[in-house]
Design an enzyme around this catalytic site. Sequence first.
Site, PDB file in Angstrom:
ATOM      1  N   GLY A 139       2.883   5.811  -2.769  1.00 35.14           N
ATOM      2  CA  GLY A 139       3.987   6.776  -3.266  1.00 35.14           C
ATOM      3  C   GLY A 139       4.060   6.847  -4.646  1.00 35.14           C
ATOM      4  N   SER A 164       0.723  -1.398  -0.090  1.00 31.83           N
ATOM      5  CA  SER A 164      -0.159   0.053  -0.122  1.00 31.83           C
ATOM      6  C   SER A 164       0.932   1.204   0.079  1.00 31.83           C
ATOM      7  CB  SER A 164      -0.891  -0.122   1.068  1.00 31.83           C
ATOM      8  OG  SER A 164      -1.398  -1.089   1.432  1.00 31.83           O
ATOM      9  N   ASP A 165       2.092   1.196   0.680  1.00 37.02           N
ATOM     10  CA  ASP A 165       2.624   2.463   0.850  1.00 37.02           C
ATOM     11  C   ASP A 165       3.435   2.933  -0.554  1.00 37.02           C
ATOM     12  OD1 ASP A 165       2.900   3.317   3.988  1.00 37.02           O
ATOM     13  OD2 ASP A 165       3.247   0.855   3.749  1.00 37.02           O
ATOM     14  N   ILE A 166       4.072   1.686  -0.913  1.00 35.12           N
ATOM     15  CA  ILE A 166       4.702   1.929  -2.123  1.00 35.12           C
ATOM     16  C   ILE A 166       4.200   2.283  -3.309  1.00 35.12           C
ATOM     17  CG2 ILE A 166       6.237   0.655  -4.098  1.00 35.12           C
ATOM     18  CD1 ILE A 166       7.262  -0.940  -1.603  1.00 35.12           C
TER      19      ILE A 166
END
Length: 399
Positions: A166, A161-163
């Site tokens: 980003g 989710s973070d990548i």
Amino acid sequence: MRVVDLSTSYAGPTASMYLADLGADVIKVERPGSGDDARHWGPPFVDGVSAWFASANRNKRSIVLDLRSDGGLRVLRRLIGDADVFIENLNPAKLEKLGISPAEAMARHPRLVFCAMSGLGLTGPDSHLPGYDLVAQARSGLMSVTGAAGGSPQRVSTALSDIVTGMSAALAVCAALVRQQATGFGDLIDVSLLDSDLALMAPRLASFLAGEPEPAPSGGTDSVLAVYQAFSTADRDIVIAVGNDVIWQRLCAALDLPALAADDRLRDNSGRRAHRRELVATLSAVLARGTAAHWLGLLERAGVPASLVQSLSEVSADPQVLARGAVLPVPGQGGALNSIRSPFRLGSLPEPRNGRFPDLGEHTAEILTEHGFGAADVEQLLESGAVEAPRVGAGPVSR
């Protein structure tokens, strides 16, 4: 382009790292003493540096500001005023208290691209709730379709989710910068972990809303395509991806299965889906009789997409991965710390930017000077604790 990044953890730093890879001057604003949360994520640590932190913070400069002080807040506001882009992942109430909410910051600086990153987005009844990768994977339904068939839901075992958030933020920032250059006005970008995972789930949600039964974990199989999954061979697991009917015929030829190739029930994907269990059992029995290397050689020559299920030790030594320069050793670390090259290649940038991650507050004095603070101002800010910088000769302060 100058980017001021007030975010912490992984999604925001990933966004600003990709912008830095493209040439932006990224100023990483960190809290006194501890800095970015990700500096403490580990093990592993190499000489006190988190491998996670090093993987998302190349090509940046670090300044330490105490935003609880008038001096630190004054510095931040000047940095934002001089920036093209401001990235943050603070609670909206905290932004209001600091006087740097999207509405306030953009009213003061109409050309600012304000990128707000959050767990669930800026609007909606649950916008106030905190969010992490695990929460987003669960709430988006992604976990509900991940895991072994018949087993419990599983998280995709990386900061997915973070990548992706980003990447999405960096894409939106680039578009907003085009608008900024054309019109002189910035934009408010609202990017969340939940929305990113919903985008990842687009084909599954679209299929469900079109009448497909509620999906469940199904191991390495695909809900739409057959055959599109992992198989065990005599020694290793491989995957085979039959993306169309031509590839199906190639697979049958490569495995010497003329009866399957001629079976009218299996000529199209709909038929293969209807007979998936029978079909997979037949293919599994054949593939178990040979090694992975044997079958992959045949499949490559036949033009059938396939691969070993590789371990990370194999991935990091993969000739294609190495030829693409995907692994970027952190300068000065003797190969012990690495980051991964951005997933894009530009002809105008044949060699990637690969500056070492910044030590905590490494560039504080330098950045203050660039933004018009005189020597006396810098000294006063340091003495008051509004800003922090490493002591001369103290060495790296990352932990």
